[in-house]
Design a protein around this motif. Structure first.
Motif, PDB file in Angstrom:
ATOM      1  N   ILE A  17       0.620  -1.235  -0.111  1.00 48.80           N
ATOM      2  CA  ILE A  17       0.110   0.122  -0.014  1.00 48.80           C
ATOM      3  C   ILE A  17       1.117   1.390  -0.014  1.00 48.80           C
ATOM      4  O   ILE A  17       0.434   2.284  -0.261  1.00 48.80           O
ATOM      5  N   ALA A  18       1.979   1.266   0.620  1.00 47.28           N
ATOM      6  CA  ALA A  18       2.940   2.389   0.441  1.00 47.28           C
ATOM      7  C   ALA A  18       3.021   3.202  -0.886  1.00 47.28           C
ATOM      8  O   ALA A  18       2.850   4.436  -0.751  1.00 47.28           O
ATOM      9  N   PRO A  19       3.241   2.401  -1.900  1.00 46.86           N
ATOM     10  CA  PRO A  19       3.408   2.970  -3.404  1.00 46.86           C
ATOM     11  C   PRO A  19       2.032   4.003  -3.447  1.00 46.86           C
ATOM     12  O   PRO A  19       2.123   5.007  -4.126  1.00 46.86           O
ATOM     13  N   LEU A  20       0.789   3.327  -3.173  1.00 49.96           N
ATOM     14  CA  LEU A  20      -0.267   4.076  -3.407  1.00 49.96           C
ATOM     15  C   LEU A  20      -0.637   5.083  -2.625  1.00 49.96           C
ATOM     16  O   LEU A  20      -1.135   6.325  -3.086  1.00 49.96           O
ATOM     17  N   LEU A  21      -0.195   5.064  -1.356  1.00 46.73           N
ATOM     18  CA  LEU A  21      -0.104   6.218  -0.354  1.00 46.73           C
ATOM     19  C   LEU A  21       0.671   7.606  -0.987  1.00 46.73           C
ATOM     20  O   LEU A  21       0.230   8.685  -0.616  1.00 46.73           O
ATOM     21  N   GLU A  22       1.731   7.183  -1.327  1.00 50.31           N
ATOM     22  CA  GLU A  22       2.477   8.088  -1.839  1.00 50.31           C
ATOM     23  C   GLU A  22       2.099   8.834  -3.305  1.00 50.31           C
ATOM     24  O   GLU A  22       2.205  10.100  -3.404  1.00 50.31           O
ATOM     25  N   ASN A  23       1.327   8.129  -3.894  1.00 50.12           N
ATOM     26  CA  ASN A  23       0.829   8.766  -5.269  1.00 50.12           C
ATOM     27  C   ASN A  23      -0.662   9.487  -4.960  1.00 50.12           C
ATOM     28  O   ASN A  23      -1.043  10.257  -6.111  1.00 50.12           O
ATOM     29  N   TYR A  24      -1.177   9.157  -3.700  1.00 52.30           N
ATOM     30  CA  TYR A  24      -2.635   9.730  -3.907  1.00 52.30           C
ATOM     31  C   TYR A  24      -2.345  11.397  -2.979  1.00 52.30           C
ATOM     32  O   TYR A  24      -1.422  11.505  -2.168  1.00 52.30           O
ATOM     33  N   GLN A  25      -3.095  12.319  -3.608  1.00 51.92           N
ATOM     34  CA  GLN A  25      -3.230  13.682  -3.197  1.00 51.92           C
ATOM     35  C   GLN A  25      -4.039  13.882  -1.938  1.00 51.92           C
ATOM     36  O   GLN A  25      -5.225  14.162  -2.097  1.00 51.92           O
ATOM     37  N   PHE A  26      -3.392  13.670  -0.907  1.00 53.08           N
ATOM     38  CA  PHE A  26      -4.129  13.780   0.369  1.00 53.08           C
ATOM     39  C   PHE A  26      -4.009  15.253   0.723  1.00 53.08           C
ATOM     40  O   PHE A  26      -3.086  16.057   0.574  1.00 53.08           O
ATOM     41  N   THR A  27      -5.058  15.596   1.323  1.00 50.83           N
ATOM     42  CA  THR A  27      -5.232  17.001   2.206  1.00 50.83           C
ATOM     43  C   THR A  27      -4.131  17.232   3.251  1.00 50.83           C
ATOM     44  O   THR A  27      -3.453  18.405   3.197  1.00 50.83           O
ATOM     45  N   GLU A  28      -3.728  16.345   4.010  1.00 53.26           N
ATOM     46  CA  GLU A  28      -2.979  16.360   5.068  1.00 53.26           C
ATOM     47  C   GLU A  28      -2.285  15.071   5.543  1.00 53.26           C
ATOM     48  O   GLU A  28      -3.071  14.032   5.371  1.00 53.26           O
ATOM     49  N   ILE A  29      -1.095  14.919   5.808  1.00 49.33           N
ATOM     50  CA  ILE A  29      -0.434  13.555   6.215  1.00 49.33           C
ATOM     51  C   ILE A  29       0.048  14.290   7.641  1.00 49.33           C
ATOM     52  O   ILE A  29       1.077  14.737   7.835  1.00 49.33           O
ATOM     53  N   ILE A  30      -0.258  13.231   8.778  1.00 46.33           N
ATOM     54  CA  ILE A  30       0.128  13.365  10.206  1.00 46.33           C
ATOM     55  C   ILE A  30       0.839  12.378  10.489  1.00 46.33           C
ATOM     56  O   ILE A  30      -0.012  11.129  10.828  1.00 46.33           O
ATOM     57  N   PRO A  31       2.180  12.358  11.069  1.00 47.61           N
ATOM     58  CA  PRO A  31       2.739  11.160  11.444  1.00 47.61           C
ATOM     59  C   PRO A  31       2.130  10.855  12.702  1.00 47.61           C
ATOM     60  O   PRO A  31       2.149  11.902  13.657  1.00 47.61           O
ATOM     61  N   LEU A  32       1.995   9.503  13.219  1.00 47.98           N
ATOM     62  CA  LEU A  32       1.452   9.103  14.433  1.00 47.98           C
ATOM     63  C   LEU A  32       2.493   8.483  15.290  1.00 47.98           C
ATOM     64  O   LEU A  32       2.557   8.593  16.546  1.00 47.98           O
ATOM     65  N   GLY A  33       3.469   7.830  14.723  1.00 51.45           N
ATOM     66  CA  GLY A  33       4.446   7.099  15.175  1.00 51.45           C
ATOM     67  C   GLY A  33       4.785   5.896  14.344  1.00 51.45           C
ATOM     68  O   GLY A  33       4.648   5.853  13.125  1.00 51.45           O
TER      69      GLY A  33
END
Length: 353
Positions: A17-33
């Motif tokens: 799923i990581a490559p799909l997440l990298e290519n999606y235009q998210f409004t915001e990405i928040i690191p949780l841990g």
């Protein structure tokens, strides 16, 4: 539904799923841990609307159907007009270590859905951090359920199950649970157009260590999604479609403000999950009453899921069903005894194993 073709089968890992997440235009990405083994766990936001939904999938690493469905919905949300009213915050894979090993538990052998109070695991802390940060109006808790579940007094499997979790031992109904029930009614109405009489209610026994029960107690309408079995669909490619339909429908109803218009009591018209199925049922066509119930154990071998049959019950199973059924006498001659039956299974002589 716009199926994400890069995700298929039961074995879905973070690396997929990581490559799909990298290519999606998210409004915001928040690191949780990170997970125990150090895989990043992020919170991905879609939309800037005022109605906030927090969703997490693959809390149990071997429950991947809802992760596939989530990516199908993400594709469809790209062109959905109601997104302007919504802020969807999602954790697509809460338990990446368990997903890699295809296990329910995390790397420390802890069930994250029994860690809502202790918060002993880094993944549990990530989810609680997301909850506290977002302060969502709804939570969607995404899971898979076993093939044993069907619709009571029916030969149909429970392809999708929902639950509005309890917040106390008495399983009282307060405004928080009512909202969850109302939304489930709307999603069920949508699903009945596609899988009539294949939607169930999950058991609402109270356990405050479960995340859904805990968040309901904290005042957030929480909905458990359970992806179940659809005939001849052990990879759950059909089931993912119905989960995606329900998820998209639920988000749309929230965005449009439809939830308060529903009679929550219709929730109780949805039949309860019934433990009525085996994967394979061999009917005893003699008078000895030795029907054979067989289930599959899912095993990860060389990065593929293999379904290994094992006998779970021998006896009068006349009130149960099999996803596949045949007569036992087709394979062995009477009288039927356990040794004969187990030898038959070990030799893989049953046609549909």
């Amino acid at each position: 539904m716009n199926t994400e073709k890069q995700l298929s089968g039961r074995y879905i890992t973070y690396n997929m799923i990581a490559p799909l997440l990298e290519n999606y235009q998210f409004t915001e990405i928040i690191p949780l841990g990170t997970s125990v083994k150090g895989t990043p766990i992020n919170l991905y936001r879609i939309g800037k609307g005022s109605k906030k939904v927090l969703l997490w999938s693959q809390m149990h690493g071997n429950e991947s159907t809802t992760t596939k469905a989530l990516f199908d919905v993400l594709n469809r949300l790209k062109t959905a007009s109601f997104v302007s009213e919504l802020s969807l915050y999602c954790i697509p894979m809460l338990n990446p270590d368990g997903a890699e090993q295809f296990t329910r538990v995390n790397y420390n052998n802890i069930d994250l859905n029994r860690d809502a109070l202790q918060l002993s695991q880094p993944e549990s802390l990530c989810l609680r951090k997301a909850y506290d940060l977002v302060q969502p109006h709804y939570c969607f808790n995404m899971h898979d359920q076993r093939t044993i579940f069907g619709i009571a007094e029916s030969k149909k499997p429970a392809t999708v199950a929902f639950l509005a979790p309890a917040y106390n031992e008495e399983r009282s109904i307060n405004p928080v649970r009512k909202q969850a029930m109302q939304l489930i009614v709307l999603m069920n109405n949508e699903l009945q157009q596609y899988i009539p009489n294949q939607v169930a209610r999950f058991d609402d026994s109270f356990n405050l260590n479960c995340t859904g029960d805990r968040y309901t107690q904290l005042g957030t309408p929480t909905i458990l999604f359970e992806a179940g079995h659809f005939p001849d669909d052990y990879n759950r490619e059909q089931t993912r479609k119905y989960i995606a339909i329900a998820l998209f429908s639920g988000l749309q109803h929230i965005a449009q403000g439809d939830v308060t218009d529903v009679n929550y009591k219709l929730y109780f018209n949805i039949p309860e999950n019934s433990k009525s199925f085996y994967d394979i049922l061999l009917r005893d066509d003699t008078t000895t009453g030795n029907d054979v119930g067989i289930l599959y154990k899912e095993e990860l071998i060389s990065n593929e899921i293999h379904f290994e049959p094992y006998i779970t019950e021998i006896g009068n199973l006349s009130e149960k069903y099999g996803h596949k059924e045949e007569m036992l006498s087709k394979y062995i001659t009477p009288p039927f005894d356990k040794n004969k039956i187990e030898m038959l299974l070990n030799l893989r002589k049953i046609a549909f194993i």
